[in-house]
Enzyme design. Structure first.
Site, PDB file in Angstrom:
ATOM      1  N   ASP A 236       0.845  -1.200   0.000  1.00  0.00           N
ATOM      2  CA  ASP A 236       0.000   0.000   0.000  1.00  0.00           C
ATOM      3  C   ASP A 236       0.884   1.256   0.000  1.00  0.00           C
ATOM      4  O   ASP A 236       2.119   1.162  -0.034  1.00  0.00           O
ATOM      5  CB  ASP A 236      -0.891  -0.092   1.262  1.00  0.00           C
ATOM      6  CG  ASP A 236      -2.240   0.572   1.103  1.00  0.00           C
ATOM      7  OD1 ASP A 236      -2.412   1.365   0.176  1.00  0.00           O
ATOM      8  OD2 ASP A 236      -3.117   0.294   1.943  1.00  0.00           O
TER       9      ASP A 236
ATOM     10  N   ASP B 151     -10.247   3.593  -2.828  1.00  0.00           N
ATOM     11  CA  ASP B 151     -10.904   2.409  -2.259  1.00  0.00           C
ATOM     12  C   ASP B 151     -12.366   2.293  -2.683  1.00  0.00           C
ATOM     13  O   ASP B 151     -13.085   3.284  -2.796  1.00  0.00           O
ATOM     14  CB  ASP B 151     -10.839   2.466  -0.735  1.00  0.00           C
ATOM     15  CG  ASP B 151      -9.436   2.182  -0.220  1.00  0.00           C
ATOM     16  OD1 ASP B 151      -8.499   2.088  -1.036  1.00  0.00           O
ATOM     17  OD2 ASP B 151      -9.279   2.057   1.007  1.00  0.00           O
TER      18      ASP B 151
ATOM     19  N   GLU C 143      -1.077   1.850  -5.058  1.00  0.00           N
ATOM     20  CA  GLU C 143      -0.882   3.291  -4.812  1.00  0.00           C
ATOM     21  C   GLU C 143      -2.063   4.079  -5.356  1.00  0.00           C
ATOM     22  O   GLU C 143      -1.951   5.265  -5.610  1.00  0.00           O
ATOM     23  CB  GLU C 143       0.488   3.792  -5.297  1.00  0.00           C
ATOM     24  CG  GLU C 143       0.868   3.474  -6.707  1.00  0.00           C
ATOM     25  CD  GLU C 143       0.094   4.295  -7.704  1.00  0.00           C
ATOM     26  OE1 GLU C 143      -0.990   3.818  -8.115  1.00  0.00           O
ATOM     27  OE2 GLU C 143       0.559   5.393  -8.077  1.00  0.00           O
ATOM     28  N   TRP C 144      -3.203   3.347  -5.506  1.00  0.00           N
ATOM     29  CA  TRP C 144      -4.518   3.953  -5.771  1.00  0.00           C
ATOM     30  C   TRP C 144      -4.605   4.624  -7.147  1.00  0.00           C
ATOM     31  O   TRP C 144      -5.444   5.490  -7.365  1.00  0.00           O
ATOM     32  CB  TRP C 144      -4.894   4.939  -4.652  1.00  0.00           C
ATOM     33  CG  TRP C 144      -4.587   4.415  -3.288  1.00  0.00           C
ATOM     34  CD1 TRP C 144      -4.937   3.195  -2.799  1.00  0.00           C
ATOM     35  CD2 TRP C 144      -3.838   5.052  -2.247  1.00  0.00           C
ATOM     36  NE1 TRP C 144      -4.462   3.037  -1.515  1.00  0.00           N
ATOM     37  CE2 TRP C 144      -3.789   4.168  -1.152  1.00  0.00           C
ATOM     38  CE3 TRP C 144      -3.213   6.300  -2.140  1.00  0.00           C
ATOM     39  CZ2 TRP C 144      -3.123   4.471   0.042  1.00  0.00           C
ATOM     40  CZ3 TRP C 144      -2.557   6.604  -0.949  1.00  0.00           C
ATOM     41  CH2 TRP C 144      -2.517   5.699   0.124  1.00  0.00           C
ATOM     42  N   GLY C 145      -3.694   4.261  -8.052  1.00  0.00           N
ATOM     43  CA  GLY C 145      -3.732   4.850  -9.388  1.00  0.00           C
ATOM     44  C   GLY C 145      -3.122   6.238  -9.458  1.00  0.00           C
ATOM     45  O   GLY C 145      -3.123   6.868 -10.525  1.00  0.00           O
TER      46      GLY C 145
HETATM   47  C1  GLA Z   1      -5.778   1.429   1.870  1.00  0.00           C
HETATM   48  C2  GLA Z   1      -6.008   0.384   0.790  1.00  0.00           C
HETATM   49  C3  GLA Z   1      -7.105  -0.562   1.210  1.00  0.00           C
HETATM   50  C4  GLA Z   1      -6.716  -1.239   2.517  1.00  0.00           C
HETATM   51  C5  GLA Z   1      -6.406  -0.195   3.595  1.00  0.00           C
HETATM   52  C6  GLA Z   1      -5.780  -0.809   4.824  1.00  0.00           C
HETATM   53  O1  GLA Z   1      -6.885   2.269   2.032  1.00  0.00           O
HETATM   54  O2  GLA Z   1      -6.324   1.007  -0.437  1.00  0.00           O
HETATM   55  O3  GLA Z   1      -7.336  -1.544   0.212  1.00  0.00           O
HETATM   56  O4  GLA Z   1      -5.601  -2.069   2.300  1.00  0.00           O
HETATM   57  O5  GLA Z   1      -5.503   0.784   3.118  1.00  0.00           O
HETATM   58  O6  GLA Z   1      -5.425   0.147   5.786  1.00  0.00           O
END
Ligand code: GLA
Length: 392
Positions: free
Chosen positions: A151, A206, A184-186
């Site tokens: 993450d 998320d 890294e969420w894109g």
């Molecule tokens: C981020 C990730 C999630 C999850 C949480 C855990 O938000 O994108 O998928 O793993 O952290 O803290």
């Protein structure tokens, strides 16, 4: 050696190199499938939960449907590294230790997945990987870890391509094949740089368990779905776009929304990582998650990601190319009311005017061929999902 013979050798070596997948891509020839603790349990995890979940995945048929990765998300470790800087599993919640948990999973035909962050701490405040990458990869290998999600919290001053490359190198150096899930969420468009570093990368923030709601950093799956439209060309065997884990079976959605979420994740060739409490799932949830004809679209060996063909008053049409000249087509009703919807197969230009046999996958029924239009009542936010096979 004659010049021509040398040329042949050089050319065939080049052809082999061109055909060979980038390092590690063979770890995920089709999108990874499994279960992850986060969507339902957040950091409330312990060894009894993980073991009983694995047992339930066997009893329910999920393992045999392909969900073989059992992944612990944030919150599995002690709050501090040990005196030698090693990560340690939480001693109270995992009293048998992480190696024993891995052994439990392996003995039952599962792979063992763990989570960490590239930064100094995880999102929930546990020790992160920064400056410990090689040490941690060794630890993971010694525990029998097969899958690492990394993450992106607490990464001030870090650059994603470098950070993930470093952990990739550490995993390779550990000598154990470990699927590497980039999260890294894109933010830095990993689809442009992460192939050959990880086998999958998150393309979004998320997911929330809803159709299109917004809750702080979480968003409903329909919004995430639409964000995938331009990304299809970046995915393929060994390198998958990841629009986040499944919310099928979780509160906040209707049965129709669970079914369409699952159908469209399969059209996207998305990793299928269930996020529900599989020990207590309803028959409806079970029947969605284990529908082998729908899963087969996701896991098709051609490895193409599908995308949207059109969106208009007649609904949304999504499609995915499959092996052997077949296609998947998904008709989605995005409106708030049930609607009579029609598909004239001749309008689908990607079919090139060919004739196909049509199977309705959720109804589990052959419908005839593409000479006849499809027409059906589709509930709000529901889908009709088809496999098209070339007619002889
Ligand atoms: C981020 C990730 C999630 C999850 C949480 C855990 O938000 O994108 O998928 O793993 O952290 O803290």
């Amino acid at each position: 050696m004659k010049r021509s013979a040398l040329a042949v050798i050089v050319c065939s070596a080049a052809a082999v190199l061109a055909a060979a997948p980038a390092r590690g891509q063979e770890l995920a020839p089709t999108p990874p499938m499994g279960w992850n603790s986060w969507n339902t349990f957040q950091t409330r995890i312990d060894e009894h939960l993980i073991e009983s979940t694995a047992d339930a995945m066997i009893a329910s048929g999920m393992r045999d449907a392909g969900y073989i990765n059992v992944n612990l998300d944030d919150g599995w470790s002690e709050k501090q590294r040990d005196a030698n800087g090693n990560l340690v599993g939480d001693l109270k919640r995992f009293p048998s230790g992480m190696k024993a948990l891995g052994d439990y999973l392996h003995a039952r035909g599962f792979k063992f997945g763990l989570y960490n962050c590239a930064g100094t701490l995880t999102c929930a405040g546990y020790p992160g990987a920064r400056d410990h990458e090689f040490q941690d990869a060794k630890t993971y290998a010694s525990w029998g870890v097969d899958y690492l999600k990394l993450d992106w919290c607490h990464t001030e001053g870090m650059k994603a391509p470098e950070a993930y490359k470093k952990m990739h190198e550490a995993l390779v150096a550990s000598g154990r094949p470990i699927i590497f899930s980039i999260c890294e969420w894109g933010n830095s468009k990993p689809w442009t740089w992460a192939s050959g570093i990880g086998q999958l990368w998150r393309t979004t923030g998320d997911i929330a368990s809803c159709w299109d709601c917004k809750k702080r950093w979480q968003t409903g799956w329909k919004v995430l779905l639409d964000q995938q439209i331009p990304l299809a060309k970046y995915a393929g065997p060994g390198h998958w776009n990841d629009p986040d884990m499944l919310e099928v079976g979780n509160r906040g959605m209707t049965l129709a929304e669970w079914r369409s979420h699952f159908s469209l994740w399969c059209i996207l060739a998305a990793p299928l990582i269930a996020g529900n409490d599989v020990r207590n799932m309803t028959k409806e949830t079970h029947d969605i998650l284990t529908n082998h004809e729908v899963i087969a679209l996701d896991q098709d060996p051609l490895g193409r990601e599908g995308t949207r063909f059109r969106a208009d008053a007649g609904g949304e049409v999504w499609f995915k190319e499959l092996s052997d000249g077949q296609w998947a087509v998904c008709l989605l009703n995005p409106t708030a009311a049930s609607a009579q919807m029609t598909l004239n197969w001749k309008d689908l230009t990607f079919l090139n005017g060919g004739k196909y046999l049509v199977r309705d996958l959720w109804v589990a029924k052959d419908l005839g061929d593409t000479d006849a239009n499809y027409s059906g009542e589709i509930a709000s936010h529901d889908v009709a999902l088809f496999r098209l096979t070339p007619a002889k």
